[in-house]
Scaffold this active site. Structure first.
Site, PDB file in Angstrom:
ATOM      1  N   CYS A 146      -0.092 -27.768  10.343  1.00 23.10           N
ATOM      2  CA  CYS A 146       1.127 -28.472   9.942  1.00 23.10           C
ATOM      3  C   CYS A 146       0.877 -29.964   9.826  1.00 23.10           C
ATOM      4  O   CYS A 146       1.672 -30.689   9.259  1.00 23.10           O
ATOM      5  CB  CYS A 146       2.233 -28.222  10.945  1.00 23.10           C
ATOM      6  SG  CYS A 146       1.813 -28.865  12.560  1.00 23.10           S
ATOM      7  N   SER A 178       7.826 -22.226   9.342  1.00 23.69           N
ATOM      8  CA  SER A 178       8.109 -22.785   8.018  1.00 23.69           C
ATOM      9  C   SER A 178       9.547 -23.319   7.951  1.00 23.69           C
ATOM     10  O   SER A 178      10.416 -22.913   8.727  1.00 23.69           O
ATOM     11  CB  SER A 178       7.894 -21.705   6.962  1.00 23.69           C
ATOM     12  OG  SER A 178       8.742 -20.619   7.224  1.00 23.69           O
ATOM     13  N   GLU A 186       3.357 -12.278  14.670  1.00 20.06           N
ATOM     14  CA  GLU A 186       2.841 -10.905  14.644  1.00 20.06           C
ATOM     15  C   GLU A 186       1.480 -10.827  13.945  1.00 20.06           C
ATOM     16  O   GLU A 186       0.835  -9.792  13.951  1.00 20.06           O
ATOM     17  CB  GLU A 186       3.852  -9.959  13.980  1.00 20.06           C
ATOM     18  CG  GLU A 186       4.206 -10.269  12.521  1.00 20.06           C
ATOM     19  CD  GLU A 186       5.309 -11.318  12.353  1.00 20.06           C
ATOM     20  OE1 GLU A 186       5.311 -12.323  13.096  1.00 20.06           O
ATOM     21  OE2 GLU A 186       6.155 -11.135  11.450  1.00 20.06           O
ATOM     22  N   ARG A 187       1.025 -11.952  13.356  1.00 16.42           N
ATOM     23  CA  ARG A 187      -0.277 -11.918  12.660  1.00 16.42           C
ATOM     24  C   ARG A 187      -1.447 -12.070  13.625  1.00 16.42           C
ATOM     25  O   ARG A 187      -2.529 -11.542  13.380  1.00 16.42           O
ATOM     26  CB  ARG A 187      -0.353 -13.040  11.635  1.00 16.42           C
ATOM     27  CG  ARG A 187       0.818 -13.082  10.701  1.00 16.42           C
ATOM     28  CD  ARG A 187       0.398 -13.404   9.293  1.00 16.42           C
ATOM     29  NE  ARG A 187       1.564 -13.499   8.430  1.00 16.42           N
ATOM     30  CZ  ARG A 187       2.250 -12.472   7.964  1.00 16.42           C
ATOM     31  NH1 ARG A 187       1.887 -11.236   8.272  1.00 16.42           N
ATOM     32  NH2 ARG A 187       3.310 -12.652   7.202  1.00 16.42           N
ATOM     33  N   PHE A 239       1.732 -18.488  13.094  1.00 19.08           N
ATOM     34  CA  PHE A 239       0.383 -17.904  13.199  1.00 19.08           C
ATOM     35  C   PHE A 239      -0.709 -18.951  13.353  1.00 19.08           C
ATOM     36  O   PHE A 239      -1.793 -18.657  13.834  1.00 19.08           O
ATOM     37  CB  PHE A 239       0.097 -17.034  11.954  1.00 19.08           C
ATOM     38  CG  PHE A 239      -0.331 -17.838  10.749  1.00 19.08           C
ATOM     39  CD1 PHE A 239      -1.659 -18.240  10.592  1.00 19.08           C
ATOM     40  CD2 PHE A 239       0.584 -18.223   9.775  1.00 19.08           C
ATOM     41  CE1 PHE A 239      -2.054 -18.999   9.490  1.00 19.08           C
ATOM     42  CE2 PHE A 239       0.199 -18.988   8.685  1.00 19.08           C
ATOM     43  CZ  PHE A 239      -1.128 -19.375   8.541  1.00 19.08           C
ATOM     44  N   GLU A 256       4.744 -26.386  -0.131  1.00 18.25           N
ATOM     45  CA  GLU A 256       3.761 -26.491   0.951  1.00 18.25           C
ATOM     46  C   GLU A 256       2.716 -25.408   0.699  1.00 18.25           C
ATOM     47  O   GLU A 256       3.021 -24.214   0.775  1.00 18.25           O
ATOM     48  CB  GLU A 256       4.433 -26.258   2.320  1.00 18.25           C
ATOM     49  CG  GLU A 256       3.446 -26.412   3.457  1.00 18.25           C
ATOM     50  CD  GLU A 256       4.002 -26.039   4.830  1.00 18.25           C
ATOM     51  OE1 GLU A 256       4.971 -25.263   4.912  1.00 18.25           O
ATOM     52  OE2 GLU A 256       3.437 -26.524   5.831  1.00 18.25           O
ATOM     53  N   LYS A 260       7.993 -15.154  21.643  1.00 17.89           N
ATOM     54  CA  LYS A 260       7.840 -14.217  20.502  1.00 17.89           C
ATOM     55  C   LYS A 260       6.780 -14.851  19.602  1.00 17.89           C
ATOM     56  O   LYS A 260       7.087 -15.676  18.740  1.00 17.89           O
ATOM     57  CB  LYS A 260       9.179 -14.074  19.764  1.00 17.89           C
ATOM     58  CG  LYS A 260       9.372 -12.778  19.000  1.00 17.89           C
ATOM     59  CD  LYS A 260       8.321 -12.475  17.958  1.00 17.89           C
ATOM     60  CE  LYS A 260       8.466 -13.314  16.707  1.00 17.89           C
ATOM     61  NZ  LYS A 260       7.301 -13.122  15.772  1.00 17.89           N
TER      62      LYS A 260
HETATM   63  P1  NAD Z   1       6.856 -18.488   9.567  1.00 19.47           P
HETATM   64  O1  NAD Z   1       8.054 -19.346   9.421  1.00 19.47           O
HETATM   65  O2  NAD Z   1       6.627 -17.422   8.542  1.00 19.47           O
HETATM   66  O3  NAD Z   1       6.888 -17.705  10.970  1.00 19.47           O
HETATM   67  C1  NAD Z   1       7.123 -18.388  12.175  1.00 19.47           C
HETATM   68  C2  NAD Z   1       7.762 -17.439  13.166  1.00 19.47           C
HETATM   69  O4  NAD Z   1       9.016 -17.003  12.639  1.00 19.47           O
HETATM   70  C3  NAD Z   1       6.936 -16.184  13.430  1.00 19.47           C
HETATM   71  O5  NAD Z   1       7.021 -15.867  14.803  1.00 19.47           O
HETATM   72  C4  NAD Z   1       7.611 -15.119  12.582  1.00 19.47           C
HETATM   73  O6  NAD Z   1       7.515 -13.826  13.142  1.00 19.47           O
HETATM   74  C5  NAD Z   1       9.061 -15.584  12.552  1.00 19.47           C
HETATM   75  N1  NAD Z   1       9.732 -15.217  11.300  1.00 19.47           N
HETATM   76  C6  NAD Z   1       9.179 -15.110  10.062  1.00 19.47           C
HETATM   77  N2  NAD Z   1      10.109 -14.772   9.152  1.00 19.47           N
HETATM   78  C7  NAD Z   1      11.276 -14.665   9.812  1.00 19.47           C
HETATM   79  C8  NAD Z   1      12.613 -14.332   9.429  1.00 19.47           C
HETATM   80  N3  NAD Z   1      12.919 -14.054   8.160  1.00 19.47           N
HETATM   81  N4  NAD Z   1      13.563 -14.321  10.375  1.00 19.47           N
HETATM   82  C9  NAD Z   1      13.273 -14.624  11.662  1.00 19.47           C
HETATM   83  N5  NAD Z   1      12.026 -14.929  12.087  1.00 19.47           N
HETATM   84  C10 NAD Z   1      11.040 -14.960  11.182  1.00 19.47           C
HETATM   85  O7  NAD Z   1       5.593 -19.462   9.677  1.00 19.47           O
HETATM   86  P2  NAD Z   1       4.057 -19.076   9.701  1.00 19.47           P
HETATM   87  O8  NAD Z   1       3.629 -18.641   8.334  1.00 19.47           O
HETATM   88  O9  NAD Z   1       3.754 -18.201  10.856  1.00 19.47           O
HETATM   89  O10 NAD Z   1       3.419 -20.516  10.031  1.00 19.47           O
HETATM   90  C11 NAD Z   1       3.143 -21.472   9.056  1.00 19.47           C
HETATM   91  C12 NAD Z   1       4.278 -22.462   8.915  1.00 19.47           C
HETATM   92  O11 NAD Z   1       4.531 -23.102  10.162  1.00 19.47           O
HETATM   93  C13 NAD Z   1       3.963 -23.611   7.962  1.00 19.47           C
HETATM   94  O12 NAD Z   1       5.102 -23.872   7.196  1.00 19.47           O
HETATM   95  C14 NAD Z   1       3.632 -24.771   8.874  1.00 19.47           C
HETATM   96  O13 NAD Z   1       3.832 -26.053   8.313  1.00 19.47           O
HETATM   97  C15 NAD Z   1       4.574 -24.526   9.989  1.00 19.47           C
HETATM   98  N6  NAD Z   1       4.145 -25.186  11.208  1.00 19.47           N
HETATM   99  C16 NAD Z   1       4.838 -26.304  11.590  1.00 19.47           C
HETATM  100  C17 NAD Z   1       4.452 -26.986  12.719  1.00 19.47           C
HETATM  101  C18 NAD Z   1       5.181 -28.227  13.152  1.00 19.47           C
HETATM  102  O14 NAD Z   1       4.873 -28.730  14.214  1.00 19.47           O
HETATM  103  N7  NAD Z   1       6.130 -28.738  12.402  1.00 19.47           N
HETATM  104  C19 NAD Z   1       3.365 -26.532  13.478  1.00 19.47           C
HETATM  105  C20 NAD Z   1       2.696 -25.380  13.066  1.00 19.47           C
HETATM  106  C21 NAD Z   1       3.112 -24.717  11.927  1.00 19.47           C
END
Ligand code: NAD
Length: 498
Positions: free
Chosen positions: A281, A226, A176-177, A149, A382, A173
């Site tokens: 991130c 994450s 969804e937020r 998101f 985090e 994909k």
């Molecule tokens: P998230 O892991 O909750 O979601 C990321 C994606 O995975 C979304 O599209 C979501 O729909 C999907 N998803 C969520 N739960 C899932 C599940 N159980 N099974 C399959 N798919 C699932 O992350 P977020 O809250 O959207 O974003 C924040 C996180 O992203 C933080 O941890 C941040 O550090 C990380 N991030 C990392 C980088 C990097 O470059 N390393 C960059 C941006 C964000």
């Protein structure tokens, strides 16, 4: 109530989706739309469309692809404000920050405009007598991007311009937020002349993600999110034979040395910790102050934290917006409380912040915790909110050891005026992206972005040269054109050169 649908075959479509999720404006706390959540069958349909489109896009000339990319670059540039407004309304970050996000995405498109240069192969004339060897790279087919998101435009743009320039078709994909920016980007690709089916957007949750991970027609998966989900994506997509790059979470440290200018360090620490409400991130969430730097920098950071203008992203003068959901706010507030309970000094407390006229928004104010230790929950988790933890160390080596003991390895920085200390730091830390007096060292698009340890699963970073490598596979051709004077050279031992 607006319904945000999918983008398949060059058109908005509901497919057969029946489930939905709420999309909020985090500054008001009000629901602004609902987004459709794709079923496994919906994803199969979308992937089928991308697979059909690959038949011709995978054969398109470099000239044809470059033409589309340059047009796309112009359209994204012309629509940067519109994309930024969609980001602000669904993510909450302030408009100037959202514009910056679009700009960093644009830079990846500009990198991808140079694809003919990037895809040039090698040629070895006369590798053996009458034998030439050459190589080139081919696209993989349908590739998928699953994105978080916090950068709803930029993180997808780390992926799709490069993947498409390489000749792949791309299924996104998004989170969804905040799904709306991806719908506008899809239209811009179409206006740029991209054939239908080459760029697809399926909205959804775990069901859609699993369908992409398991699909035999998806060749590679790029994920950013994450760490627990990144690990899961890497394992499941690898198990089905796909190429995977899965970027995870982070805990980014900045060391402040006694020889650094405390005002400069504090100003940059505050911006890196509280910008985008800490939902980056590459945000700095832990400062490690060495020796007498601690008290000097704390004094200035506390003043900066109190001075941050928190407000809705569209309001002139707002420097920091809300966090993404009420659940996220509650989690951050709980962690701040646990930090204080576990012995950290709560120097600035952002809990309970109310923004006039936006009382329902998901607010947490800038927060500074001093004398945090590595066993506290505020350090081990985090937080992904506007919370800066300050740790104390006696030497730079002790500070480097703290960083290296942390499971994450995304970004890190040092504030110092000593080249020797900076060099010791850059060589000593086990982290992928390093800043010297630069707190958020996000690499330019022509380098690759990626962390180490629990911040990346897979071996390729995104965009830059590693992105091109990830989205292509190599062919090496060894060729001979026999003619009458040439001895046949056939033999039963393993071929060697002559
Ligand atoms: P998230 O892991 O909750 O979601 C990321 C994606 O995975 C979304 O599209 C979501 O729909 C999907 N998803 C969520 N739960 C899932 C599940 N159980 N099974 C399959 N798919 C699932 O992350 P977020 O809250 O959207 O974003 C924040 C996180 O992203 C933080 O941890 C941040 O550090 C990380 N991030 C990392 C980088 C990097 O470059 N390393 C960059 C941006 C964000």
């Amino acid at each position: 109530m607006d319904t945000i649908a999918h983008w398949v075959d060059g058109a908005t479509t509901q497919l057969n989706s029946t489930r939905t999720a709420a999309v909020y404006n985090p500054a008001s706390g009000q629901q602004s739309a609902e987004v459709l959540l794709a079923s496994a069958d919906d994803v199969a349909h979308a992937v089928g469309s991308a697979k059909a489109a690959f038949e011709s896009w995978g054969q398109s000339s470099l000239t044809a692809r470059t033409k589309v990319l340059f047009a796309f670059r112009e359209l994204v540039n012309a629509n940067a404000d519109a994309i930024a407004e969609l980001i602000t309304d669904e993510h909450g970050k302030v408009l100037s920050d959202a514009r910056g996000e679009v700009q960093r995405g644009l830079e990846v498109i500009e990198f991808a405009c140079g694809i003919p240069q990037l895809l040039k192969g090698d040629y070895s004339d006369q590798a053996s007598s009458g034998v030439d060897v050459f190589s080139f790279r081919e696209p993989l087919g349908v590739v998928a991007g699953i994105t978080p998101f916090n950068f709803p435009a930029m993180v997808p743009m780390w992926m799709h311009p490069v993947a498409i320039a390489c000749g792949n078709t791309f299924v996104l994909k998004p989170s969804e937020r905040d799904p709306s920016p991806s719908q506008l980007v899809a239209r811009l690709w179409q206006q740029a002349g991209l054939p239908d089916g080459v760029f697809t957007v399926v909205n959804g949750d775990r069901e859609a993600v699993d369908a992409l991970l398991d699909s035999p027609d998806v060749a590679a998966v790029s994920f950013v999110g994450s760490t627990p989900i990144a690990r899961y994506i890497h394992e499941r997509a690898s198990a089905s034979g796909k190429r995977v790059q899965a970027l995870g979470g982070a805990k980014n440290h900045a060391i402040v040395m006694p020889d650094a200018d405390p005002s400069f360090a504090a100003e940059h620490l505050a911006a890196a910790a509280f910008g985008s409400a800490g939902e980056r991130c590459m945000a700095i969430s832990a400062a490690v102050a060495v020796g007498e730097a601690g008290d000097a920098v704390m004094k200035e950071v506390v003043a900066k934290a109190h001075a941050v203008a928190v407000g809705p992203g569209r309001r002139d003068g707002s420097e920091m917006g809300p966090v993404i959901t009420s659940a996220s706010r509650d989690r951050i507030v709980d962690l701040i409380g646990r930090g204080a309970d576990q012995g950290a000094q709560l120097a600035v407390d952002g809990r309970g912040l109310v923004v006039d006229g936006h009382e329902g928004g998901f607010w947490v104010g800038p927060t500074v915790l001093d004398r945090v230790t590595t066993g506290m929950d505020v350090y081990t988790e985090e937080i992904f909110g506007p919370v800066l933890s300050v740790l104390r160390a006696d030497t730079v080596d002790e500070a480097i050891a703290i960083i290296n003991a942390n499971p994450y390895g995304n970004g890190t920085a040092i504030f110092t005026s000593s080249g020797e200390t900076a060099r010791r730091f850059q060589r000593g830390v086990h982290v992928g992206m390093i800043g010297i007096n630069v707190p958020i060292p996000v690499p330019m698009a022509y380098y690759s972005f990626g962390g180490w340890k629990d911040s990346l699963f897979g071996d390729k970073h995104v965009h830059g040269p590693e992105g091109v490598s990830f989205y292509t596979r190599a062919k090496v051709i060894t060729s001979r054109w026999p003619h009458v004077e040439m001895p046949s050279g056939a033999s039963y031992h393993f071929p060697t050169t002559t």
